[in-house]
Design a protein around this motif. Sequence first.
Motif, short mmCIF file in Angstrom:
data_model
loop_
_atom_site.label_atom_id
_atom_site.label_comp_id
_atom_site.label_asym_id
_atom_site.label_seq_id
_atom_site.Cartn_x
_atom_site.Cartn_y
_atom_site.Cartn_z
N ASN A 76 0.88 -1.17 0.00
CA ASN A 76 0.00 0.00 0.00
C ASN A 76 0.92 1.22 0.00
O ASN A 76 1.49 1.57 1.02
CB ASN A 76 -0.90 -0.02 1.25
CG ASN A 76 -1.86 1.14 1.26
OD1 ASN A 76 -1.65 2.13 0.55
ND2 ASN A 76 -2.90 1.03 2.05
N ILE B 165 0.37 4.30 -0.26
CA ILE B 165 -0.05 5.53 0.43
C ILE B 165 0.23 5.42 1.94
O ILE B 165 0.80 6.32 2.54
CB ILE B 165 -1.54 5.80 0.17
CG1 ILE B 165 -1.72 6.00 -1.35
CG2 ILE B 165 -2.03 7.06 0.91
CD1 ILE B 165 -3.10 5.83 -1.86
N ASN B 166 -0.14 4.28 2.52
CA ASN B 166 0.18 4.05 3.94
C ASN B 166 1.16 2.88 4.01
O ASN B 166 0.72 1.73 4.02
CB ASN B 166 -1.07 3.67 4.73
CG ASN B 166 -2.07 4.80 4.73
OD1 ASN B 166 -1.73 5.93 5.04
ND2 ASN B 166 -3.30 4.49 4.35
N LYS C 93 3.26 -0.21 4.81
CA LYS C 93 2.98 -1.24 5.79
C LYS C 93 4.23 -1.61 6.57
O LYS C 93 5.34 -1.57 6.05
CB LYS C 93 2.42 -2.47 5.08
CG LYS C 93 1.03 -2.18 4.51
CD LYS C 93 0.28 -3.43 4.17
CE LYS C 93 -1.17 -3.09 3.85
NZ LYS C 93 -1.92 -4.21 3.33
N THR C 94 4.00 -1.94 7.83
CA THR C 94 5.10 -2.34 8.71
C THR C 94 5.21 -3.85 8.66
O THR C 94 4.24 -4.57 8.89
CB THR C 94 4.81 -1.85 10.14
OG1 THR C 94 4.69 -0.43 10.09
CG2 THR C 94 5.93 -2.20 11.10
N ASN D 207 7.95 -0.41 5.79
CA ASN D 207 8.66 -0.07 7.02
C ASN D 207 9.16 -1.41 7.59
O ASN D 207 8.37 -2.21 8.07
CB ASN D 207 7.63 0.60 7.94
CG ASN D 207 8.22 1.06 9.23
OD1 ASN D 207 9.42 1.25 9.34
ND2 ASN D 207 7.36 1.23 10.22
N ASP E 72 1.76 -5.08 10.31
CA ASP E 72 0.71 -5.37 9.32
C ASP E 72 0.96 -6.72 8.67
O ASP E 72 0.03 -7.43 8.30
CB ASP E 72 0.74 -4.31 8.19
CG ASP E 72 0.45 -2.93 8.70
OD1 ASP E 72 -0.68 -2.72 9.15
OD2 ASP E 72 1.37 -2.07 8.67
#
Length: 220
Positions: free
Chosen positions: A34, A36-37, A39-40, A61, A104
């Motif tokens: 994703n 835009i956000n 993911k960790t 991340n 995530d």
Amino acid sequence: MKDFYWENNIYNKGLNLNKYPFDNVVSFAFRNRNSINPKTVLDIGCGAGNNAWFLAKEGFNVFGIDGSVSAINYCRNRFVSENLKGNFIVGNFKHLPFKDGFFDLAIDRASLTCCNLQDCQIIVNEINRTLKTKGKFFFNCYSADHSSMLSGKQNQDGTWSSMKKGSIAGVENIYFFKKEEISDLFKAGWNILSLVHKNHTNLLEDDSKHSEWEVIVEKL
Ligand SMILES: C[S@@+](CC[C@H](N)C(=O)[O-])C[C@H]1O[C@@H](n2cnc3c(N)ncnc32)[C@H](O)[C@@H]1O
């Protein structure tokens, strides 16, 4: 980790310093990215950081944990030299030093399969704890159909060593999974989204079989 096979026999000898990500990790990441956000993601048994390197380049991340000091130093140096962000920890992944619901995604490319079944259950429970609800875990382990297995000797804890043939000859303490063992591992707190058994037969090498599982599970 004291007397750790992967540190003493592999990484501190400069072996297994994989450079590029495994294709199954690439597919999993692309299906779950994703931009835009970001993911960790936790790379469990990150080794030389080859999969983490790809994930970081793609904007994830990234956190990695491995029991080998040499492997983690290699990851850190590679990330610094390529100006990438990543968090690498030396430790036994039976105890994940992260708070509940932090990640995530989690990936394991052939690391839990280096542990016995009892430990795998402990680690899978830890992964469940540290994932967010609906977080996904990509689990890749060897299958009991793998030709290397019967070319070796079984240890008391159910793992196999002294393997002489096949694609993982020479690697020690490997657990080869049966289908029902995988179902059992994920019976509490998970939904199995995908369960794939891959078999590659090497026709030039006594029809030896490289057999592995690719499992995607979601935390309930
Ligand atoms: C086959 S290598 C895979 C490395 C990497 N995932 C890759 O795809 O190239 C297995 C990795 O698991 C790590 N490992 C095995 N057991 C471990 C444990 N209990 N705690 C932490 N790391 C462990 C080893 O140090 C090694 O880096």
